[in-house]
Design an enzyme around this catalytic site. Structure first.
Site, PDB file in Angstrom:
ATOM      1  N   SER A   1      -4.885   1.847  -9.125  1.00 26.64           N
ATOM      2  CA  SER A   1      -5.970   2.832  -8.988  1.00 26.64           C
ATOM      3  C   SER A   1      -6.760   2.949 -10.284  1.00 26.64           C
ATOM      4  O   SER A   1      -6.206   2.756 -11.378  1.00 26.64           O
ATOM      5  CB  SER A   1      -5.336   4.184  -8.663  1.00 26.64           C
ATOM      6  OG  SER A   1      -6.267   5.218  -8.801  1.00 26.64           O
ATOM      7  N   ALA A   2      -8.020   3.328 -10.147  1.00 26.77           N
ATOM      8  CA  ALA A   2      -8.832   3.623 -11.335  1.00 26.77           C
ATOM      9  C   ALA A   2      -8.260   4.823 -12.089  1.00 26.77           C
ATOM     10  O   ALA A   2      -8.620   5.057 -13.247  1.00 26.77           O
ATOM     11  CB  ALA A   2     -10.270   3.915 -10.914  1.00 26.77           C
TER      12      ALA A   2
ATOM     13  N   PHE B   1       0.819  -1.217   0.000  1.00 25.17           N
ATOM     14  CA  PHE B   1       0.000   0.000   0.000  1.00 25.17           C
ATOM     15  C   PHE B   1       0.850   1.264   0.000  1.00 25.17           C
ATOM     16  O   PHE B   1       0.397   2.308  -0.472  1.00 25.17           O
ATOM     17  CB  PHE B   1      -0.857   0.069   1.280  1.00 25.17           C
ATOM     18  CG  PHE B   1      -1.925  -0.980   1.416  1.00 25.17           C
ATOM     19  CD1 PHE B   1      -3.074  -0.931   0.644  1.00 25.17           C
ATOM     20  CD2 PHE B   1      -1.796  -2.005   2.349  1.00 25.17           C
ATOM     21  CE1 PHE B   1      -4.074  -1.882   0.805  1.00 25.17           C
ATOM     22  CE2 PHE B   1      -2.787  -2.964   2.510  1.00 25.17           C
ATOM     23  CZ  PHE B   1      -3.931  -2.905   1.731  1.00 25.17           C
TER      24      PHE B   1
ATOM     25  N   TYR C   1       0.873  10.874 -10.674  1.00 27.97           N
ATOM     26  CA  TYR C   1       0.419   9.832  -9.741  1.00 27.97           C
ATOM     27  C   TYR C   1      -0.040   8.597 -10.519  1.00 27.97           C
ATOM     28  O   TYR C   1       0.393   7.465 -10.252  1.00 27.97           O
ATOM     29  CB  TYR C   1      -0.716  10.374  -8.858  1.00 27.97           C
ATOM     30  CG  TYR C   1      -1.455   9.298  -8.091  1.00 27.97           C
ATOM     31  CD1 TYR C   1      -0.880   8.678  -6.987  1.00 27.97           C
ATOM     32  CD2 TYR C   1      -2.736   8.887  -8.485  1.00 27.97           C
ATOM     33  CE1 TYR C   1      -1.557   7.677  -6.292  1.00 27.97           C
ATOM     34  CE2 TYR C   1      -3.421   7.892  -7.798  1.00 27.97           C
ATOM     35  CZ  TYR C   1      -2.824   7.283  -6.705  1.00 27.97           C
ATOM     36  OH  TYR C   1      -3.505   6.294  -6.032  1.00 27.97           O
TER      37      TYR C   1
ATOM     38  N   LYS D   1       1.531   4.467 -11.110  1.00 22.69           N
ATOM     39  CA  LYS D   1       0.804   3.185 -10.975  1.00 22.69           C
ATOM     40  C   LYS D   1       1.006   2.338 -12.238  1.00 22.69           C
ATOM     41  O   LYS D   1       1.192   1.119 -12.166  1.00 22.69           O
ATOM     42  CB  LYS D   1      -0.694   3.439 -10.753  1.00 22.69           C
ATOM     43  CG  LYS D   1      -1.003   4.158  -9.446  1.00 22.69           C
ATOM     44  CD  LYS D   1      -0.639   3.315  -8.238  1.00 22.69           C
ATOM     45  CE  LYS D   1      -0.892   4.018  -6.919  1.00 22.69           C
ATOM     46  NZ  LYS D   1      -0.380   3.337  -5.755  1.00 22.69           N
TER      47      LYS D   1
HETATM   48  P1  NAD Z   1      -2.534   6.485   2.951  1.00 24.44           P
HETATM   49  O1  NAD Z   1      -1.707   7.674   2.664  1.00 24.44           O
HETATM   50  O2  NAD Z   1      -3.616   6.608   3.974  1.00 24.44           O
HETATM   51  O3  NAD Z   1      -1.613   5.250   3.379  1.00 24.44           O
HETATM   52  C1  NAD Z   1      -0.314   5.070   2.882  1.00 24.44           C
HETATM   53  C2  NAD Z   1       0.576   4.669   4.050  1.00 24.44           C
HETATM   54  O4  NAD Z   1       1.883   4.458   3.535  1.00 24.44           O
HETATM   55  C3  NAD Z   1       0.689   5.750   5.131  1.00 24.44           C
HETATM   56  O5  NAD Z   1       0.484   5.179   6.407  1.00 24.44           O
HETATM   57  C4  NAD Z   1       2.099   6.280   4.980  1.00 24.44           C
HETATM   58  O6  NAD Z   1       2.647   6.697   6.225  1.00 24.44           O
HETATM   59  C5  NAD Z   1       2.823   5.104   4.379  1.00 24.44           C
HETATM   60  N1  NAD Z   1       3.977   5.469   3.534  1.00 24.44           N
HETATM   61  C6  NAD Z   1       4.020   6.427   2.571  1.00 24.44           C
HETATM   62  N2  NAD Z   1       5.250   6.460   2.020  1.00 24.44           N
HETATM   63  C7  NAD Z   1       5.984   5.497   2.651  1.00 24.44           C
HETATM   64  C8  NAD Z   1       7.335   5.059   2.527  1.00 24.44           C
HETATM   65  N3  NAD Z   1       8.187   5.634   1.658  1.00 24.44           N
HETATM   66  N4  NAD Z   1       7.741   4.044   3.307  1.00 24.44           N
HETATM   67  C9  NAD Z   1       6.910   3.465   4.196  1.00 24.44           C
HETATM   68  N5  NAD Z   1       5.634   3.853   4.365  1.00 24.44           N
HETATM   69  C10 NAD Z   1       5.175   4.864   3.603  1.00 24.44           C
HETATM   70  O7  NAD Z   1      -3.140   5.978   1.570  1.00 24.44           O
HETATM   71  P2  NAD Z   1      -4.334   4.941   1.304  1.00 24.44           P
HETATM   72  O8  NAD Z   1      -5.544   5.715   0.947  1.00 24.44           O
HETATM   73  O9  NAD Z   1      -4.386   3.963   2.387  1.00 24.44           O
HETATM   74  O10 NAD Z   1      -3.801   4.291  -0.037  1.00 24.44           O
HETATM   75  C11 NAD Z   1      -3.051   3.092  -0.025  1.00 24.44           C
HETATM   76  C12 NAD Z   1      -2.651   2.743  -1.445  1.00 24.44           C
HETATM   77  O11 NAD Z   1      -3.823   2.666  -2.266  1.00 24.44           O
HETATM   78  C13 NAD Z   1      -1.754   3.775  -2.122  1.00 24.44           C
HETATM   79  O12 NAD Z   1      -0.829   3.076  -2.920  1.00 24.44           O
HETATM   80  C14 NAD Z   1      -2.698   4.573  -2.994  1.00 24.44           C
HETATM   81  O13 NAD Z   1      -2.050   5.128  -4.115  1.00 24.44           O
HETATM   82  C15 NAD Z   1      -3.690   3.506  -3.409  1.00 24.44           C
HETATM   83  N6  NAD Z   1      -5.019   4.034  -3.773  1.00 24.44           N
HETATM   84  C16 NAD Z   1      -5.732   4.767  -2.858  1.00 24.44           C
HETATM   85  C17 NAD Z   1      -7.002   5.250  -3.210  1.00 24.44           C
HETATM   86  C18 NAD Z   1      -7.826   6.052  -2.230  1.00 24.44           C
HETATM   87  O14 NAD Z   1      -8.837   6.645  -2.641  1.00 24.44           O
HETATM   88  N7  NAD Z   1      -7.484   6.102  -0.949  1.00 24.44           N
HETATM   89  C19 NAD Z   1      -7.521   5.007  -4.485  1.00 24.44           C
HETATM   90  C20 NAD Z   1      -6.760   4.259  -5.388  1.00 24.44           C
HETATM   91  C21 NAD Z   1      -5.503   3.771  -5.005  1.00 24.44           C
HETATM   92  C1  UD1 Z   2      -9.283  11.310  -6.999  1.00 30.41           C
HETATM   93  C2  UD1 Z   2      -8.162  11.311  -7.972  1.00 30.41           C
HETATM   94  C3  UD1 Z   2      -7.845   9.863  -8.327  1.00 30.41           C
HETATM   95  C4  UD1 Z   2      -7.454   9.093  -7.064  1.00 30.41           C
HETATM   96  C5  UD1 Z   2      -8.599   9.208  -6.076  1.00 30.41           C
HETATM   97  C6  UD1 Z   2      -8.222   8.599  -4.749  1.00 30.41           C
HETATM   98  C7  UD1 Z   2      -8.314  13.428  -9.216  1.00 30.41           C
HETATM   99  C8  UD1 Z   2      -8.624  14.067 -10.517  1.00 30.41           C
HETATM  100  N1  UD1 Z   2      -8.519  12.099  -9.145  1.00 30.41           N
HETATM  101  O1  UD1 Z   2     -10.391  10.643  -7.596  1.00 30.41           O
HETATM  102  O2  UD1 Z   2      -6.787   9.814  -9.246  1.00 30.41           O
HETATM  103  O3  UD1 Z   2      -7.219   7.716  -7.352  1.00 30.41           O
HETATM  104  O4  UD1 Z   2      -8.912  10.596  -5.839  1.00 30.41           O
HETATM  105  O5  UD1 Z   2      -7.257   9.361  -4.108  1.00 30.41           O
HETATM  106  O6  UD1 Z   2      -7.898  14.071  -8.270  1.00 30.41           O
HETATM  107  N2  UD1 Z   2     -15.720  16.706  -5.563  1.00 30.41           N
HETATM  108  C9  UD1 Z   2     -16.406  17.884  -5.312  1.00 30.41           C
HETATM  109  N3  UD1 Z   2     -15.981  18.653  -4.279  1.00 30.41           N
HETATM  110  C10 UD1 Z   2     -14.920  18.323  -3.483  1.00 30.41           C
HETATM  111  C11 UD1 Z   2     -14.217  17.114  -3.752  1.00 30.41           C
HETATM  112  C12 UD1 Z   2     -14.645  16.333  -4.816  1.00 30.41           C
HETATM  113  O7  UD1 Z   2     -17.368  18.224  -6.001  1.00 30.41           O
HETATM  114  O8  UD1 Z   2     -14.586  19.100  -2.573  1.00 30.41           O
HETATM  115  C13 UD1 Z   2     -16.192  15.846  -6.664  1.00 30.41           C
HETATM  116  C14 UD1 Z   2     -15.176  15.634  -7.754  1.00 30.41           C
HETATM  117  O9  UD1 Z   2     -15.293  16.655  -8.722  1.00 30.41           O
HETATM  118  C15 UD1 Z   2     -15.600  14.248  -8.274  1.00 30.41           C
HETATM  119  C16 UD1 Z   2     -16.132  13.529  -7.034  1.00 30.41           C
HETATM  120  O10 UD1 Z   2     -16.445  14.566  -6.105  1.00 30.41           O
HETATM  121  O11 UD1 Z   2     -16.667  14.374  -9.185  1.00 30.41           O
HETATM  122  C17 UD1 Z   2     -15.119  12.592  -6.399  1.00 30.41           C
HETATM  123  O12 UD1 Z   2     -13.901  13.290  -6.177  1.00 30.41           O
HETATM  124  P1  UD1 Z   2     -12.693  12.671  -5.319  1.00 30.41           P
HETATM  125  O13 UD1 Z   2     -13.224  12.130  -4.044  1.00 30.41           O
HETATM  126  O14 UD1 Z   2     -11.621  13.699  -5.264  1.00 30.41           O
HETATM  127  O15 UD1 Z   2     -12.225  11.407  -6.161  1.00 30.41           O
HETATM  128  P2  UD1 Z   2     -11.769  11.297  -7.709  1.00 30.41           P
HETATM  129  O16 UD1 Z   2     -11.664  12.600  -8.357  1.00 30.41           O
HETATM  130  O17 UD1 Z   2     -12.675  10.298  -8.352  1.00 30.41           O
END
Ligand code: NAD
Ligand code: UD1
Length: 335
Positions: free
Chosen positions: A125-126, A81, A149, A153
């Site tokens: 990620s999507a 992660f 970003y 991926k």
């Molecule tokens: P997060 O930031 O909450 O968790 C990431 C964790 O990794 C944190 O605890 C951070 O301290 C740790 N970390 C960061 N860099 C590090 C390093 N160099 N060495 C060791 N630890 C490190 O993020 P999340 O939302 O839990 O996301 C986890 C994974 O899922 C990420 O790879 C993210 O890109 C991917 N992802 C997240 C989302 C989302 O919406 N949250 C969507 C798609 C993909």
């Molecule tokens: C975003 C990232 C995506 C990443 C994901 C999880 C962008 C363009 N995309 O997705 O790459 O994998 O977060 O970290 O940043 N919205 C509002 N007001 C707000 C916040 C969001 O209207 O204050 C709307 C956005 O326009 C979107 C929806 O809510 O339509 C979801 O937004 P968000 O939660 O940021 O996710 P993504 O944009 O789908």
């Protein structure tokens, strides 16, 4: 007994996955450098799981330490992660993103290679699909990264494909997450990043109900969607955790590399999510319509059939349950 190394296991998705693995009696060890989580997360996981939390304060780029940790704990598989995840930050500081996400992953993969660990679950990620050509999106959809970003991926997915081409005894799954929201049923842990830079929709709604912000800024109401606001595939964090458990079982049995969309398959608009949160909390979330956010697409939701069929996984929780769990987390953690 098998032992899973969870990199970034104290972050949002990692911490929820760790509690689920503990529930399944799966042994794990967490590696996290605490760059985007609070130290109190350790105690919270301990409280939920009623177990000692085995962890190392370690950066994934510290290859030597990783090798030691893998050997010491007889690690058998890795869920990766740890990464930086802010799209906007990645545009401003791309080098940092390539350094942590790509070099960090290479360091972890090299440690695995040296220690003979070959089962790897990767957080993709999507975002790899960019502006989708069609929805629901299946895994064959073309990859069109719109920012550094998303590039990181795709680069990592490609590295993994090349590793498998070279060494057929690897077993890899890349999970392309859609939009995780919600929290653990205890309300103890949820989306709780260190920095204030998390500007995803649910955390923004929470800032409004906590009084940190006066209103929710809705980025555009002129999209070609039924109510004009953006549509996404929101998925309960515990459903996402469960997908990891199922994917771990899958990579345990079969060598290869596979890509899975992890979403519900249902599109929900910004106004629909806001309304669902209002219904659950009984609170009004004032909004202000502003212009579209750069890089946003109108609609993005998954076709999760491959994960349904192959991983035998499907999302169980609905939008109300996602909002209820977020609301519980807000109430238990407001100070
Ligand atoms: P997060 O930031 O909450 O968790 C990431 C964790 O990794 C944190 O605890 C951070 O301290 C740790 N970390 C960061 N860099 C590090 C390093 N160099 N060495 C060791 N630890 C490190 O993020 P999340 O939302 O839990 O996301 C986890 C994974 O899922 C990420 O790879 C993210 O890109 C991917 N992802 C997240 C989302 C989302 O919406 N949250 C969507 C798609 C993909
Ligand atoms: C975003 C990232 C995506 C990443 C994901 C999880 C962008 C363009 N995309 O997705 O790459 O994998 O977060 O970290 O940043 N919205 C509002 N007001 C707000 C916040 C969001 O209207 O204050 C709307 C956005 O326009 C979107 C929806 O809510 O339509 C979801 O937004 P968000 O939660 O940021 O996710 P993504 O944009 O789908």
């Amino acid at each position: 007994m098998s032992c899973i190394l969870i990199s970034g296991g104290f972050g949002y998705i990692g911490s929820h996955t760790a509690t689920l693995l503990s529930e399944k009696n799966q042994k794990y060890v967490i590696v996290d450098n605490f760059s985007n989580c609070k130290r109190e997360i350790v105690d919270k996981i301990r409280t939920i799981t009623k177990n000692k939390v085995c962890f190392y304060d370690c950066d994934i780029r510290d290859n030597k330490n990783l090798i030691k940790i893998i050997n010491e704990n007889k690690v058998t598989s890795v869920i990766h992660f740890a990464a930086l995840k802010s799209v906007s930050e990645s545009i401003v500081n791309p080098l940092e993103y390539y350094e942590v996400n790509v070099n960090g992953t290479i360091s972890l993969l090299k440690a695995m290679q040296l220690t003979g660990v070959k089962k790897f679950l990767f957080s993709s990620s999507a975002a790899v699909y960019g502006e989708p050509d069609f929805c629901p999106i299946d895994e064959s959809h073309i990859l069109k990264p719109l920012n550094p970003y998303a590039q990181t991926k795709i680069i990592i997915e490609n590295i993994l494909k090349d590793i498998y081409k070279a060494e057929k005894n690897w077993s890899v799954a890349c999970l392309r997450y859609f939009n995780p929201i919600g929290a653990h049923k205890s309300g103890l842990i949820g989306d709780d990043p260190l920095s204030g830079k998390n500007a995803n929709l649910m955390p923004e709604i929470i800032k409004v109900v906590r009084g940190i912000k006066d209103y929710l800024e809705v980025f555009g109401d002129d999209y070609p969607t039924p109510d004009g606001t953006g549509i996404r595939d929101y998925i309960h964090i515990m459903d996402l955790a469960e997908a990891h458990y199922k994917a771990l079982n899958f990579i345990d049995k079969k060598n290869g590399i596979n890509f899975f969309n992890i979403g519900t398959g249902k599109g929900v608009s910004v106004l629909e999510l806001k309304k669902a949160f209002e219904n659950v909390s009984g609170l009004n979330v004032p909004i202000k319509i502003s212009k579209r956010r750069e890089g946003d697409c109108a609609a993005c939701f998954a076709n999760p059939k491959k994960a349904n069929d192959i991983l035998k996984w499907s999302a169980k929780y609905d939008l109300n349950q996602m909002c209820e769990s977020s609301w519980k987390f807000v109430n238990r953690n407001s100070k």
